[in-house]
Design a protein around this motif. Structure first.
Motif, mmCIF file in Angstrom:
data_model
loop_
_atom_site.group_PDB
_atom_site.id
_atom_site.type_symbol
_atom_site.label_atom_id
_atom_site.label_comp_id
_atom_site.label_asym_id
_atom_site.label_seq_id
_atom_site.Cartn_x
_atom_site.Cartn_y
_atom_site.Cartn_z
ATOM 1 N N ALA A 149 0.791 -1.234 0.000
ATOM 2 C CA ALA A 149 0.000 0.000 0.000
ATOM 3 C C ALA A 149 0.822 1.283 0.000
ATOM 4 O O ALA A 149 0.255 2.372 -0.100
ATOM 5 N N ARG A 150 2.140 1.171 0.097
ATOM 6 C CA ARG A 150 2.920 2.413 -0.016
ATOM 7 C C ARG A 150 3.150 2.780 -1.485
ATOM 8 O O ARG A 150 3.700 3.849 -1.765
ATOM 9 N N SER A 151 2.801 1.896 -2.374
ATOM 10 C CA SER A 151 2.847 2.204 -3.805
ATOM 11 C C SER A 151 1.428 2.216 -4.337
ATOM 12 O O SER A 151 0.548 1.562 -3.784
ATOM 13 N N LYS A 157 -13.538 0.251 7.472
ATOM 14 C CA LYS A 157 -13.985 1.439 6.750
ATOM 15 C C LYS A 157 -14.534 1.032 5.389
ATOM 16 O O LYS A 157 -14.003 0.142 4.737
ATOM 17 N N ASP A 197 -6.515 4.949 -7.544
ATOM 18 C CA ASP A 197 -5.456 4.423 -6.673
ATOM 19 C C ASP A 197 -6.040 4.248 -5.266
ATOM 20 O O ASP A 197 -6.346 5.229 -4.588
ATOM 21 N N PRO A 200 -3.644 4.783 -0.858
ATOM 22 C CA PRO A 200 -3.643 5.727 0.270
ATOM 23 C C PRO A 200 -4.773 5.446 1.262
ATOM 24 O O PRO A 200 -4.603 5.643 2.465
ATOM 25 N N PHE A 201 -5.903 4.994 0.760
ATOM 26 C CA PHE A 201 -7.037 4.733 1.643
ATOM 27 C C PHE A 201 -6.788 3.487 2.486
ATOM 28 O O PHE A 201 -7.176 3.411 3.638
ATOM 29 N N SER A 250 -3.754 2.307 3.220
ATOM 30 C CA SER A 250 -2.578 2.528 4.060
ATOM 31 C C SER A 250 -2.921 3.109 5.426
ATOM 32 O O SER A 250 -2.251 2.833 6.418
ATOM 33 N N ASP A 251 -4.006 3.899 5.476
ATOM 34 C CA ASP A 251 -4.378 4.532 6.740
ATOM 35 C C ASP A 251 -4.657 3.526 7.849
ATOM 36 O O ASP A 251 -4.581 3.858 9.028
ATOM 37 N N TYR A 252 -5.025 2.332 7.467
ATOM 38 C CA TYR A 252 -5.538 1.405 8.483
ATOM 39 C C TYR A 252 -4.493 0.418 8.987
ATOM 40 O O TYR A 252 -4.817 -0.477 9.755
ATOM 41 N N PHE A 253 -3.249 0.600 8.558
ATOM 42 C CA PHE A 253 -2.172 -0.143 9.210
ATOM 43 C C PHE A 253 -1.818 0.591 10.488
ATOM 44 O O PHE A 253 -1.521 1.788 10.466
ATOM 45 N N GLN A 254 -1.914 -0.090 11.560
ATOM 46 C CA GLN A 254 -1.621 0.543 12.833
ATOM 47 C C GLN A 254 -0.981 -0.486 13.734
ATOM 48 O O GLN A 254 -0.631 -1.578 13.284
ATOM 49 N N ASP A 299 1.817 -2.948 4.400
ATOM 50 C CA ASP A 299 2.371 -1.595 4.308
ATOM 51 C C ASP A 299 3.724 -1.619 3.591
ATOM 52 O O ASP A 299 4.632 -0.875 3.933
#
Lengths: 407, 706
Positions: free
Chosen positions: A6-8, A40, A53, A56-57, A59-63, A95
């Motif tokens: 998800a970083r790409s 989400k 793409d 970005p959406f 990627s937010d949910y890696f925690q 991620d």
């Protein structure tokens, strides 16, 4: 099942649909009983020419408590005004990231399966002589099968671990892990390998596994990974289907894919003078990987402070000379750690490339896993041809203020 | 330690949702967040609602991306609504610091990756302007309930005592005096003569000049006619309506609750001359709905007439009004949305009105009026609300019905308070009140507290910041000076004021404050320019009626205002405020009549510029009380401005600007009415600009006048 790093960018496209097609993006994970937990849901109007793409959406949910996600996409639209059936897909996401050279919508799952689920970035690993060998595994697909890890000395297996994989998603079934091995999931939680009952571990977070074994007494020189999947499950997965965990299906389809192996060479490093540091980082495919720094380490502290000219007349007139006219306040500092690897093979450049590009780096110190950031902004790749003996020096900033000020 | 700033933003989607859902934002470590707080800037004393706003960047981190739902990606159909200022709060080290609103203005994308978001944090008072916007007084909720039939009995009751709401929310004769009919004529000339025959009337301009005297044989035949009078509403009720209309506004503090303020009235004078029924037919509010609410559709029938839709506008996929009647008579349905008429149609028999055919998106307050030329019974009126939870392919739609029982329409002229309001923006109305009484507003514990400046300052504590002062550099300057400060009402339009000004070479009600006692050469003596504080209100002029034919000048007990222009023709005026003084007439001596009522007038609501007891006046300067003949020195300037303004012009006044390093305790606890003690001297805070990352603050202090 494809893997999204998800970083790409990862584009979802609908080139054949009329404009106005919609994309519903569900981000979540499977819990211990196989229920999909939605974190989400997004609704988009999808650009049918270039796609959307979604990385970005996602990627937010890696925690802290989620390192692997399941992403479901549903595309609805029309062709020449006639509604078509929804296009539904499911992905595993980490991620990680892809290189430019990897191309558009890079999917690392095939590479990982070719490496028998090995999740590390280098087939050479260094192990501190008194330490632990950690083998990261990653299960990008829903396959039935097993993973055998053989610890070898001069071609002879001196110990082994066997993990049985299967089910709709990744699960460990009746594990038979060898002595002194610890299996952890993506969150570092230890998986109970003493279970012998048929119990599904279908948690999404168990797609990333780490097999840690104390090899200090084994004197091994290589580790061999053998992953075997049923033809049935591979076929279904390749077709984009969902593998059902049915013994009868396995029995009917029968057979295993192949029995080729993936080998990792192991180098023991003894260090008597310096204190070795273990650094872990999230690598390119989103797996936590270890890297040892055996040689000289240096620490430093830089301090920020403010100062002001304080009114002290009230005490001064009473003969008190000890009050500060120039008073420091808001004093805090951040520590740095500079580490040296000692001599490493040329192909360790990939480890350092991925370390430099990682957003999540940790150093182990006094039994604590502490967050750090690589403060070097560039690195020169070294080779034996150019540099004789290759050593990398990396500077890290501890990712917190020394004086605790978290609120 | 460094300060730890935390910013939380409400992600519930609307500041109207009762319970906010706060999410914390990640912040850059290098981005300084500075806020300037001020209550009444000595540089601009006429400006009200001053508070802070600050724009800064926050990183496009995972947490912030989730909150702002990747604002830069416009294909997303749902998510953070950047069109709306969302509620926000600042905390320092976990301690509440400021409440306000946050707007997302832009996102910076570098090399395909979002890098930062630009957000602006507004103090709660600044947002008052944003919340109220350009709404007019007519759009205020809750004023409908003061509607009443405009007839002889009601006007008579409102003239002699007042009207108010009973327990059933019906307008009745009441000492609460929510609505009064003050002794103001809008056309006819009223006088009193003992020698002229009772009932004497002469043509005068468009109306008549009439003797109000009657005798025992002509009771009810002569005197004031009810349709010469217009009502006025207690200003306190307008303030309450503002609070009801805007759920995020709740006024606190003592001023609006003071008894003096309770005597202040706003004249309901929409058009010149006598009251006009603003439409061809009589209309009345439908007020038989059962009060109820529904969380599934974010809807509420807040009273018996007003439906409030507080969800996301476009999610109301339909809102229908169904009207059923067995009558064959035509009737008119009028739908009012936030004070604006959005639907008016003549209908017959049963009908359903679909708001989706009238408005593209729906929310806010809705009321329904019925009009007809005959009385009609409606068997049912019903609102049906349909709200879409998700706009996916398989949306969930919640619905709710609000209905009346049988609804009877009576064909009578209803005085509709909102529609008879003078044209005026609500914000201008508040601004006018604030300037008139030199009020100040600040946000405390979720409430906008309103106080006079003097009361505000008297409530503060003293904080000694001597040890927090950076002695390195201090700037000392004089206060901003004005050669004159003119306190003015709107340009006078009425005969009384214009005539008074011409006769006395004066500006009735206004004050020109000059910096030298003799008013001479002030511009030479004092540097500076003129400054004007101008109210949007008309100055009322009231006159005590004398017996025109008495041998000596003899005042009666009656007094009235006369809203005509300098030619004594009917005229439009600016909105008008006045004090109401309930007054007794000795009917043994003074025999004033009211047509249709077989009584002498013994009590009436007297419009005045002085309140009951003359402790307050609505004149900026000292003026003669038109009823008592005594000079009332308790002017607006004397009561509300004098302390502050004279301090600005004191020879000892200085504005001191210095840097301080404020502790978390001071930053989170100080109030703008606190006195700051420095090296044994006390100062008032003019402004504080604080870096919320370091506590470094620039304070502008003004020498204290008390």
């Amino acid at each position: 099942m494809a893997l999204i790093v998800a970083r790409s960018p990862h584009f979802i496209t609908a080139p054949t649909l009329d404009s106005g097609a919609t994309l519903t993006l569900d981000i979540g994970f499977y819990d211990s009983i196989g229920d999909f937990i939605t974190l989400k849901t997004y609704a988009f109007t999808i650009n049918t020419e270039y796609g959307l793409d979604i990385s970005p959406f996602v990627s937010d949910y890696f925690q802290n408590d989620i390192k692997v996600l399941i992403v479901k996409t549903t595309i609805d639209g029309e062709i020449s005004g006639v509604p078509v059936q929804s296009i539904v897909n499911e992905y595993v996401a980490t991620d990680g990231y892809g290189y430019y050279e990897d191309g558009y919508n890079y999917d690392a799952s095939t590479t990982i399966q070719d490496k028998k689920l090995y999740g590390g970035c280098n087939d050479n690993i260094q192990v501190y002589a008194d330490g632990i060998a950690s083998i990261p595994l990653f299960l990008p697909s829903n396959v039935n099968g097993s993973v055998t890890i053989n610890y070898k000395n001069s071609g002879v297996v001196v110990d082994s671990n066997n993990l049985i994989l299967g089910g709709v998603y990744d699960y460990l079934d009746a594990p038979a892990v060898g002595s002194e091995s610890i299996v952890t999931d993506a969150l570092g939680n230890q998986i109970d390998t003493s279970r012998v009952s048929v119990e599904s571990f279908i948690l999404t977070q168990t797609r990333i596994l780490n097999i840690s074994k104390n090899v200090s007494t084994l004197d091994i020189d290589s580790i061999e990974i053998i992953s075997q999947f049923t033809n049935y499950s591979i076929r279904v997965d390749a077709d984009g289907g969902t593998v059902e965990s049915l013994q009868c299906a396995n029995d009917i389809a029968g057979g295993v894919s192949d029995s080729t192996t993936h080998s990792i060479s192991v180098e023991y490093i003894c260090e008597c003078k310096y204190t070795p540091y273990k650094v872990s980082f999230i690598n390119k495919i989103g797996v936590l990987e270890d890297l040892w720094f055996f040689k000289k380490s240096m620490g430093s502290l830089s301090v920020d402070r403010s100062e002001f000219n304080q009114f002290t007349l009230d005490s001064y007139k009473n003969g008190i000379l000890s009050n500060h006219s120039y008073k420091n306040f808001n004093v805090n500092g951040r520590e740095k750690l500079t580490l040296n690897t000692g001599f490493v093979p040329d192909n360790f450049r990939e480890n350092f490339r991925q370390l430099m590009l990682s957003e999540s780096v940790y150093v182990y110190k006094d039994s604590l896993k502490l967050p750090v950031n690589v403060s070097d902004s560039s690195i020169e790749y070294k080779t034996h041809v150019n540099d004789k003996l290759v050593n990398y020096t990396i500077e890290f900033d501890y990712a917190y203020d020394k004086i605790n000020n978290l609120v | 330690m460094n300060l730890q700033l935390q910013i939380y933003v409400d992600t519930s989607g609307s500041p109207l949702v009762e319970v906010p859902i706060y999410e914390r934002l990640d912040l850059f470590d290098f981005e300084a967040v500075e806020l300037t707080s001020t209550i009444q800037d000595a540089q601009d004393i006429g400006e009200v609602f001053t508070d802070f706003s600050q724009t800064f960047k926050v990183p496009a981190s995972k947490r912030n991306n989730k909150v702002f739902t990747h604002f830069y990606q416009s294909d997303l159909n749902t998510g953070f609504d950047s069109r709306i200022k969302q509620r926000a709060k600042l905390e320092l080290g976990g301690v509440p610091f400021r409440n306000g609103f946050l707007s997302l203005t832009e996102s910076n994308v570098k090399n395909g990756k979002a890098e930062s978001y630009s957000v602006t944090f507004y103090g709660a008072i600044v947002s008052l302007k944003e919340i109220i916007g350009d709404d007019e007084l007519k759009s205020l909720a809750g004023l409908d309930k003061f509607n009443h039939e405009y007839n002889l009995d009601n006007v008579w009751d409102g003239f002699r005592i007042g009207l108010g709401l009973n327990a059933s929310n019906e307008m009745v004769f009441s000492g609460d005096r929510d609505i009064i009919y003050p002794s103001i004529s809008f056309e006819n000339d009223w006088y009193y003569s003992t020698s002229e025959p009772v009932g004497t009337e002469d043509d005068f301009r468009q109306g008549v000049s009439k003797n109000l005297r009657i005798d025992s044989t002509t009771l009810g035949q002569y005197g004031i006619e009810f349709n010469e009078l217009k009502p006025a509403i207690k200003v306190k009720r307008i303030i309450e309506a503002i609070e009801q209309t805007y759920s995020t506004i709740e006024f606190g503090g003592g001023f609006f609750d003071s008894s003096d303020f309770g005597e202040l009235y706003f004249l309901l004078n929409k058009n010149k001359g006598d009251v006009q029924n603003l439409n061809d037919i009589n209309e009345s509010l439908v007020d038989g709905f059962a009060v109820a609410s529904d969380t599934g559709t974010f809807s509420e029938m807040i009273d018996s007439s007003t439906l409030v839709l507080s969800g996301t506008a476009f999610r109301y996929i339909n809102v229908n009004l169904t009207v059923e009647t067995a009558s064959t008579e035509d009737y008119v349905i009028i739908i009012i949305n936030d004070g604006n008429e959005i639907y008016r149609e003549t209908l017959n028999a049963n009908n359903t009105i679909y708001l989706s055919q009238i408005q593209s998106s729906r929310n806010g307050r809705y009321t329904v009026y019925v009009g007809a030329s005959t009385s009609i019974t409606f068997t049912k009126m019903e609102w049906d609300v349909y709200y879409e939870i998700f706009d996916t392919n398989f949306p969930t739609i919640n619905s709710k019905t609000y209905g009346t029982g049988q609804e009877n329409f009576t064909n009578a002229f209803t005085f509709n308070i909102p529609r008879q309001m003078p044209k005026m923006k609500t914000l201008d109305f508040l601004r006018g009140l604030f300037k008139m009484f030199n009020l100040t507003a600040y946000y405390e514990n979720g409430v906008i507290v309103v106080d006079t400046l003097d009361d505000f300052y008297s409530g503060g504590d003293t904080i000694d910041l001597t040890k927090s002062l950076d002695n390195g550099e201090i700037t000392v300057k004089r206060s901003k000076l004005y050669s004159d400060i003119n306190f003015q009402f709107a340009e006078p339009k009425t005969f009384g004021v214009i005539n008074q000004n011409e006769q006395n070479q004066d500006n009735f009600g206004n004050l020109e404050f000059q910096t030298l006692p003799d008013g001479k050469n002030s511009s030479l003596a004092f540097d500076g320019t003129k400054y004007e504080i101008k109210l949007p209100f008309e100055k009322g002029f009231f006159e005590r009626v004398n017996d025109q034919d008495a041998a000596t000048f003899t005042l009666t007990d009656f007094s009235n205002g006369w809203i005509v222009d300098k030619n004594q023709e009917t005229t439009d005026i600016a909105p008008m405020l006045f004090y109401n003084v309930p007054t007794i007439i000795d009917s043994n001596t003074w025999k004033f009549g009211f047509v249709g009522k077989s009584n002498y007038i013994t009590t009436f609501n007297r419009g005045s510029n002085s309140n009951l007891g003359a402790s307050k006046s609505l004149q900026f300067g000292a003026e003669v009380d038109e009823y008592t003949g005594n000079v009332n020195s308790n002017s607006l300037f004397a009561i509300c401005y004098q302390n502050y303004v004279t301090n600005l012009f004191s020879i000892n006044t200085r504005i001191l600007s210095a840097e301080f390093y404020l502790s978390l305790d001071v930053l989170t606890q100080y109030k703008l009415n606190d006195k700051i003690r420095l090296k044994g001297k006390d100062y008032r805070i003019n402004s504080i600009k604080s870096n919320l990352n370091t506590g470094k603050s620039t304070l502008e202090l003004i020498t204290s006048y008390d």
